[in-house]
Every structure is written in structure tokens, then in C-alpha cells.
Design a protein around this motif. Structure first.
Motif, mmCIF file in Angstrom:
data_model
loop_
_atom_site.group_PDB
_atom_site.id
_atom_site.type_symbol
_atom_site.label_atom_id
_atom_site.label_comp_id
_atom_site.label_asym_id
_atom_site.label_seq_id
_atom_site.Cartn_x
_atom_site.Cartn_y
_atom_site.Cartn_z
ATOM 1 N N HIS A 150 0.817 -1.280 -0.090
ATOM 2 C CA HIS A 150 0.085 0.045 -0.006
ATOM 3 C C HIS A 150 0.899 1.264 0.117
ATOM 4 N N GLY A 152 1.393 5.211 0.908
ATOM 5 C CA GLY A 152 0.854 6.238 1.895
ATOM 6 C C GLY A 152 1.591 6.666 3.097
ATOM 7 N N ASP A 153 1.079 7.607 3.794
ATOM 8 C CA ASP A 153 2.011 7.722 5.016
ATOM 9 C C ASP A 153 1.640 7.032 6.197
ATOM 10 N N PHE A 155 0.433 4.688 9.089
ATOM 11 C CA PHE A 155 -0.795 3.674 9.059
ATOM 12 C C PHE A 155 -1.810 4.311 8.035
ATOM 13 N N ASP A 156 -1.754 5.528 7.689
ATOM 14 C CA ASP A 156 -2.931 5.999 6.480
ATOM 15 C C ASP A 156 -2.826 4.958 5.437
ATOM 16 N N ALA A 157 -1.710 4.654 5.271
ATOM 17 C CA ALA A 157 -1.484 3.725 3.865
ATOM 18 C C ALA A 157 -2.597 2.585 3.792
ATOM 19 N N ALA A 160 -8.715 0.243 6.166
ATOM 20 C CA ALA A 160 -9.492 0.319 7.357
ATOM 21 C C ALA A 160 -9.728 -1.116 7.992
ATOM 22 N N ARG A 163 -7.764 -2.498 10.816
ATOM 23 C CA ARG A 163 -7.634 -1.589 12.236
ATOM 24 C C ARG A 163 -8.298 -2.570 13.338
ATOM 25 N N GLU A 213 -0.123 5.938 16.966
ATOM 26 C CA GLU A 213 -1.250 5.287 16.366
ATOM 27 C C GLU A 213 -1.403 3.853 16.563
ATOM 28 N N ARG A 216 -4.425 1.797 17.852
ATOM 29 C CA ARG A 216 -5.452 1.759 17.177
ATOM 30 C C ARG A 216 -5.491 0.635 15.997
ATOM 31 N N TRP A 217 -4.369 -0.112 15.641
ATOM 32 C CA TRP A 217 -4.247 -1.010 14.581
ATOM 33 C C TRP A 217 -3.886 -2.353 15.325
#
Length: 268
Positions: A150, A152-153, A155-157, A160, A163, A213, A216-217
């Protein structure tokens, strides 16, 4: 520095060794063997030697690196995995069970995640990076073992759907202090992306962001594995602890490596 185009393999090896040694390559004999074996004709060998003597990392010249017993493709401009990162692999493999979800964050070529998957049974591998060149390279490595990449930056990559269900996050985020970049070997500072090296004023900006973060994951009982340096380890452990995880420092003298393992404990 231009290398001659030798006529025989024996002559080629001797010539390349002498050329690399003159250029200051410490492991000239080992590198020469790899270059001679990789070249398909004398002209290609001469170009490869010229690139190496100009300071291009051997791994970028070859297009691959052996990491944790697995050959990984490494494109020019992509961070070259270091042997010390094998500590992350060993720690992750020891924690995993069949069917577990693994995330390789700031994956670069994807080497750590691929090595973990190769040494584990039936894990679900996801890898992510913000750099397009790294993602392109990682896709070839990670998808070859059935993983997903993936862009992206941090965990934003990730999708969802991951999570709260990740068992292990392994991450070698940049941890070199900004002012120390200039002190790194030319192979790193001139040929690897600064985004893969610069960790901010004290080197720990990305570690703070990842640790904040991670809860949350991670699933309850999941783990965050962070590569760090020996002198930063105590601060890294404090960062992980402040994020709500139980932290411990692990070291390997063999690999000259240090990491922090954080465990997400949730009381019900």
C-alpha cells in the motif's frame, strides 16, 4: 574511473578486484565476484564496475541484496536493507502464529516483511511506504510471497479493515537525526532517499508518530517492533511506553542491532 574490458573470467576477476581496491572498496574480492557473476558480457561488467567505483551502492549496481537468507530486488534510489534489520525479522517470527496479520511499515523494498513471511507459516502480510519508487520495488518482492503493498503515509496507507486486528507491526522508520545525515557514508546520503534516512531533530519523530497510532491497529496482545540505535533505545522505549504499550529493549551483538518490542495490553 573506467575499467578495461577483460577477455577471460579469470582476467576479469583479477582486473575488477584491482579496480575496486584502488577505488577504496574494503571488500573488493567479494564484490568483484558478485559483479563478474552478474554481468552477461564484458561491456556490462565494465559499466557495473564504473558505477560501483563512482560510489553507487553495490546493491543498486546488482539490483538485489541478500537479506535474512532471501534475495530481494532493490532498485536505484530505494533504501538498501541493512543486516542489523534481521533482528526485527527474528523477533517477529518468534511472536507469530499461522494466520496472523503482519504489517511492515516504512517498508522500503519490503525486505523485512518478506523475510518474516518466508520464515513463518501462513501469515497475512501487508507492507506500506510513502515513497513511490519504494512501493514499486516492494510490490515485486512482497507480492511474490502473496503479500499486499500500500502507498501512503505510515498507518494512513493501510486499509481500514486492518484496524484492531494486526498481530505484529515491524518498522524501520528513519531514525537518523537530521544533522547527522551529512556524517553518513556517501553511499547512503548520496544514493538513498533522504526521506528514508532523516528522522527529524533527534531522529525519533517517526517513532513517535508510529507509536501513537499503533494501539488503534494492533489487536489486544499484539506487538510493535521498532528498530532503533543503542544510544536511542531508552528514549524509544519511553516513547512506546507513553503510547500505552509494554516496552522492552532487545539487542544482538552478532548483528550490532537494537530494537524495542512493545506489546499492546488492553484490560477488559
Amino acid at each position: 574511473m573506467h575499467a578495461p574490458e577483460p577477455d577471460t573470467p579469470h582476467c576479469a576477476l583479477a582486473t575488477v578486484v584491482a579496480t575496486l581496491r584502488a577505488a577504496g572498496c574494503v571488500f573488493a574480492e567479494d564484490e568483484a565476484r558478485l559483479l563478474v557473476d552478474a554481468a552477461t558480457h564484458p561491456g556490462e561488467l565494465a559499466r557495473m564496475v564504473e558505477h560501483r567505483t563512482s560510489g553507487v551502492p553495490l546493491e543498486h549496481v546488482l539490483g538485489w541484496v541478500e537479506f535474512s537468507g532471501v534475495r530481494m530486488e532493490v532498485d536505484a534510489g530505494v533504501f538498501v536493507p541493512r543486516r542489523r534489520s534481521e533482528l526485527l525479522v527474528r523477533q517477529a517470527v518468534a511472536l507469530l502464529h499461522p494466520g496472523d496479520v503482519v504489517v511492515d511499515l516504512c517498508c522500503g523494498s519490503g525486505a523485512v516483511g518478506v523475510a518474516v513471511a518466508a520464515a513463518s507459516t501462513g501469515v497475512e502480510l501487508h507492507a506500506a511506504d510513502v515513497d513511490t519508487a519504494a512501493v514499486r520495488c516492494a510490490r515485486r518482492n512482497v507480492e511474490s510471497v502473496g503479500g499486499h503493498v500500500h502507498e501512503g503515509d505510515l498507518f494512513d496507507a493501510l486499509p481500514a479493515t486492518l484496524r484492531g486486528r494486526v498481530d505484529v507491526v515491524v518498522t524501520n522508520v528513519p531514525y537518523v537525526p537530521s544533522e547527522a545525515i551529512a556524517l553518513m557514508p556517501p553511499e547512503a546520503r548520496d544514493h538513498e532517499p533522504q526521506i528514508a534516512l532523516d528522522g527529524g531533530p533527534d531522529g525519533l519523530d517517526f517513532q513517535r508518530a508510529v507509536a501513537a497510532e499503533a494501539p488503534r491497529w494492533l489487536r489486544p496482545g499484539g506487538h510493535l517492533l521498532v528498530e532503533t540505535s543503542a544510544h536511542q533505545a531508552a528514549t524509544t522505549a519511553d516513547i512506546v511506553t507513553r503510547a500505552g504499550l509494554l516496552a522492552r529493549i532487545v539487542r544482538s551483538g552478532e548483528l550490532d542491532a537494537t530494537a524495542v518490542v512493545g506489546t499492546w495490553r488492553v484490560d477488559y
